[in-house]
Design a protein around this motif. Structure first.
Motif, PDB file in Angstrom:
ATOM      1  N   ALA A  36     -82.352  14.795 -79.649  1.00 14.19           N
ATOM      2  CA  ALA A  36     -82.456  15.926 -79.180  1.00 14.19           C
ATOM      3  C   ALA A  36     -81.196  16.611 -79.545  1.00 14.19           C
ATOM      4  O   ALA A  36     -80.055  16.280 -78.788  1.00 14.19           O
TER       5      ALA A  36
ATOM      6  N   GLU B 130     -85.094  16.431 -82.905  1.00 12.07           N
ATOM      7  CA  GLU B 130     -85.736  17.459 -81.953  1.00 12.07           C
ATOM      8  C   GLU B 130     -84.958  18.773 -81.820  1.00 12.07           C
ATOM      9  O   GLU B 130     -83.612  18.546 -81.616  1.00 12.07           O
TER      10      GLU B 130
ATOM     11  N   HIS C 228     -80.756  14.928 -63.035  1.00 14.75           N
ATOM     12  CA  HIS C 228     -79.619  14.859 -62.092  1.00 14.75           C
ATOM     13  C   HIS C 228     -79.358  16.039 -61.652  1.00 14.75           C
ATOM     14  O   HIS C 228     -78.522  16.086 -60.623  1.00 14.75           O
TER      15      HIS C 228
ATOM     16  N   GLY D 248     -81.058  13.428 -67.675  1.00  7.53           N
ATOM     17  CA  GLY D 248     -80.060  12.750 -66.762  1.00  7.53           C
ATOM     18  C   GLY D 248     -80.813  12.070 -65.859  1.00  7.53           C
ATOM     19  O   GLY D 248     -80.438  11.698 -64.502  1.00  7.53           O
TER      20      GLY D 248
ATOM     21  N   GLY E 160     -87.066  13.284 -73.348  1.00  4.38           N
ATOM     22  CA  GLY E 160     -85.719  12.697 -73.278  1.00  4.38           C
ATOM     23  C   GLY E 160     -85.358  12.585 -71.794  1.00  4.38           C
ATOM     24  O   GLY E 160     -86.467  12.138 -71.117  1.00  4.38           O
TER      25      GLY E 160
ATOM     26  N   PHE F 196     -82.917  10.064 -70.705  1.00  2.04           N
ATOM     27  CA  PHE F 196     -82.388   8.772 -70.462  1.00  2.04           C
ATOM     28  C   PHE F 196     -80.927   9.096 -69.879  1.00  2.04           C
ATOM     29  O   PHE F 196     -79.977   9.634 -70.749  1.00  2.04           O
TER      30      PHE F 196
ATOM     31  N   PRO G 150     -84.278  11.313 -77.048  1.00  5.49           N
ATOM     32  CA  PRO G 150     -83.166  11.340 -76.287  1.00  5.49           C
ATOM     33  C   PRO G 150     -81.983  12.078 -76.775  1.00  5.49           C
ATOM     34  O   PRO G 150     -81.816  12.241 -77.968  1.00  5.49           O
TER      35      PRO G 150
ATOM     36  N   TYR H 268     -73.258  22.280 -63.024  1.00  8.76           N
ATOM     37  CA  TYR H 268     -74.105  21.344 -62.284  1.00  8.76           C
ATOM     38  C   TYR H 268     -73.060  20.448 -61.265  1.00  8.76           C
ATOM     39  O   TYR H 268     -73.890  19.368 -60.880  1.00  8.76           O
TER      40      TYR H 268
ATOM     41  N   MET I  94     -71.866  23.765 -75.074  1.00 10.34           N
ATOM     42  CA  MET I  94     -71.870  24.397 -74.321  1.00 10.34           C
ATOM     43  C   MET I  94     -70.478  25.246 -74.012  1.00 10.34           C
ATOM     44  O   MET I  94     -70.401  26.349 -72.906  1.00 10.34           O
TER      45      MET I  94
HETATM   46  N1  LLP Z   1     -86.260  17.038 -75.081  1.00  9.48           N
HETATM   47  C1  LLP Z   1     -86.304  18.402 -74.404  1.00  9.48           C
HETATM   48  C2  LLP Z   1     -87.689  19.134 -74.772  1.00  9.48           C
HETATM   49  C3  LLP Z   1     -85.335  18.843 -73.880  1.00  9.48           C
HETATM   50  O1  LLP Z   1     -85.399  20.054 -73.266  1.00  9.48           O
HETATM   51  C4  LLP Z   1     -84.367  18.069 -73.593  1.00  9.48           C
HETATM   52  C5  LLP Z   1     -83.088  18.462 -72.645  1.00  9.48           C
HETATM   53  C6  LLP Z   1     -84.125  16.898 -74.372  1.00  9.48           C
HETATM   54  C7  LLP Z   1     -85.019  16.199 -74.979  1.00  9.48           C
HETATM   55  C8  LLP Z   1     -82.882  15.934 -74.200  1.00  9.48           C
HETATM   56  O2  LLP Z   1     -82.461  15.599 -72.895  1.00  9.48           O
HETATM   57  P1  LLP Z   1     -81.512  14.350 -72.708  1.00  9.48           P
HETATM   58  O3  LLP Z   1     -81.911  13.244 -73.135  1.00  9.48           O
HETATM   59  O4  LLP Z   1     -80.221  15.071 -73.254  1.00  9.48           O
HETATM   60  O5  LLP Z   1     -81.383  14.282 -71.195  1.00  9.48           O
HETATM   61  N2  LLP Z   1     -77.184  20.867 -70.249  1.00  9.48           N
HETATM   62  C9  LLP Z   1     -77.714  19.658 -69.358  1.00  9.48           C
HETATM   63  C10 LLP Z   1     -78.706  19.190 -69.769  1.00  9.48           C
HETATM   64  C11 LLP Z   1     -79.957  19.891 -70.522  1.00  9.48           C
HETATM   65  C12 LLP Z   1     -81.102  19.351 -71.199  1.00  9.48           C
HETATM   66  C13 LLP Z   1     -81.956  20.296 -71.498  1.00  9.48           C
HETATM   67  N3  LLP Z   1     -82.948  19.822 -72.304  1.00  9.48           N
HETATM   68  C14 LLP Z   1     -76.422  18.873 -68.941  1.00  9.48           C
HETATM   69  O6  LLP Z   1     -75.486  19.064 -69.291  1.00  9.48           O
HETATM   70  O7  LLP Z   1     -76.661  17.980 -68.173  1.00  9.48           O
END
Ligand code: LLP
Length: 417
Positions: A57, A78, A162, A205, A239, A241, A276, A318, A379
């Motif tokens: 991701a 992704e 999270h 998270g 994702g 994880f 992920p 957050y 960000m």
């Molecule tokens: N796939 C999709 C469709 C998503 O929207 C996201 C994250 C992921 C995969 C990847 O998620 P991960 O594996 O990184 O948890 N800015 C926030 C996180 C926002 C995530 C949004 N979407 C933070 O800093 O905690």
């Protein structure tokens, strides 16, 4: 698990001398990303999910070096926007035989310009996949002549993560309602799209305690594959994880997650895909920042640093806690002092941590913030006219500047006089 590729890299595992030298060479604040660790994270995940496609991701960190390193390792990418699609294709050029086949665009209320751009890119990269999360996105793709690979994002009704702000699975904004999915799959296939998959994402998270939500989501997706009116090539479970941010948090038990996934998915003919972001890059990155102010007050010792919520937004957004380490050579010998580490932005949210027990601070100390590789630079903003920091990558022992520091000229470059 081999110790050569531990499940987590803690902030204390970074070499303080090396980090201080990087700060001296490249100035502060500075993001550092270790590509070897990114590759290790990919290998661990791919080993736990040997039958799955891993699609990174990109939103966690779009630095070209990160995209290329993961692409070289075999990951797909992704993407959350046309901009990410363009950057992913670019980074995969020369790394993948067919870059398009590695790219999946997840359209969330896509602006016209995103659909225009992605359809144009599809003319050159016909193997890319578009994931739709609303029925009318299919109409909008059809209007643009797109009849390529299509995946349907469903709203699984199960959220996890999270923080409330990153739980997507039960939020109506994301995906088509679960009970509309089979009709949409059939309809899109009738209209000539190459319907290849279904997708859902619970949130970001997710820690060990949340496995029940994961199971629930995966099991619903398994049911949907079995009910699908169209043969599906893949089922993408998103994702999320999690990684440990606190010193006492344990890393995710990947084998347990993989096992739970297999069990919950059951016997399906479609290939598993995972997306992920954080897991691959978080502990590969640190943020270095100089202490510029030490102020004793009745309430606390205020430690002013040159990074702020504009550099790393997660604590303000957050209440995320990123570990902080004082890299001074004599840090271990100093008294421990309760302190508040705070940036230069004129907002009270601009705090990296309060009541932290850390070595007594001195002006000129360099602090490192851990787990800064995911959703850190990505960000960052220029609020308060603060140019964004530089990023250095470590690759096979060598350091190189991957993205230069912005200047005040960069802030005004787009203005018309
Ligand atoms: N796939 C999709 C469709 C998503 O929207 C996201 C994250 C992921 C995969 C990847 O998620 P991960 O594996 O990184 O948890 N800015 C926030 C996180 C926002 C995530 C949004 N979407 C933070 O800093 O905690």
């Amino acid at each position: 698990m081999s110790t050569a590729n531990p499940a987590v890299r803690r902030l204390d595992d970074w070499d303080a001398e090396r980090l201080r030298a990087l700060r001296d060479e490249y100035d502060s604040p500075l993001y550092v990303l270790d590509l070897n660790r990114v590759r290790e994270n990919y290998r661990r995940l791919a080993r736990a999910f040997p039958d799955a496609d891993v699609r990174y991701a990109a939103k966690a960190n779009t630095l070209r070096h990160a995209l290329a390193a993961l692409g070289e390792s075999g990951a797909g990418i992704e993407c959350a926007s046309a901009g990410e699609v363009a950057r992913a294709l670019d980074a995969l050029r020369g790394v993948a035989d067919d870059p398009g086949a590695r790219v999946q665009y997840t359209a969330v209320n896509p602006p016209d310009v995103d659909l225009d751009t992605v359809v144009e890119l599809w003319n050159d990269f016909s193997a890319l996949t578009v994931t739709v999360g609303a029925e009318d996105t299919v109409d909008r793709l059809e209007e643009r002549g797109y009849d390529g690979r299509l995946c349907v994002r469903v709203n699984p009704g199960v959220g996890a993560g999270h923080h409330e702000k990153v739980r997507t699975g039960a939020n109506a904004k994301f995906g088509v309602p679960y009970d509309r999915a089979t009709d949409l799959l059939a309809d899109a296939a009738d209209r000539g799209f190459d319907v290849v998959g279904i997708h859902a994402h619970a949130g970001s998270g997710i820690s060990g305690d949340d496995l029940s939500a994961h199971r629930e989501l995966v099991s619903r997706m398994g049911d949907l594959v079995r009910d699908s009116p169209v043969d599906l090539e893949f089922v993408d479970i998103g994702g999320g994880f999690g990684v440990p941010y606190g010193p006492d948090e344990n890393p995710l038990d990947l084998d347990a997650v993989a096992e739970a996934t297999r069990e919950a998915l059951g016997d399906v003919d479609a290939r598993l895909a995972i997306e992920p972001g954080r897991y691959l890059v978080a502990d590969a990155g640190v943020l270095l920042t100089d202490v510029n102010t030490v102020k004793e007050t009745a309430a606390t010792t205020v430690v002013g640093v040159d990074a702020g919520m504009t550099t790393l937004l997660r604590p303000a957004m957050y209440d995320a806690s990123h570990r902080i380490r004082n890299l001074a050579t004599d840090a271990d010998g100093r008294d421990t002092v309760s302190q508040t580490v705070t940036g230069p932005i004129c907002e009270s949210a601009d705090v990296f941590g309060s009541d932290l027990d850390l070595p007594a601070p001195e002006r000129g100390d360099v602090l490192a913030l851990g787990n800064a590789g995911a959703y850190g630079y990505e960000m960052a903003s220029q609020y308060n006219s603060r140019p964004r920091p530089a990023t250095v990558v470590l690759d096979r022992g060598e350091a190189c500047l991957a993205r230069r520091r912005e200047t005040v000229d960069d802030l005004t470059r787009l203005e018309e006089l």
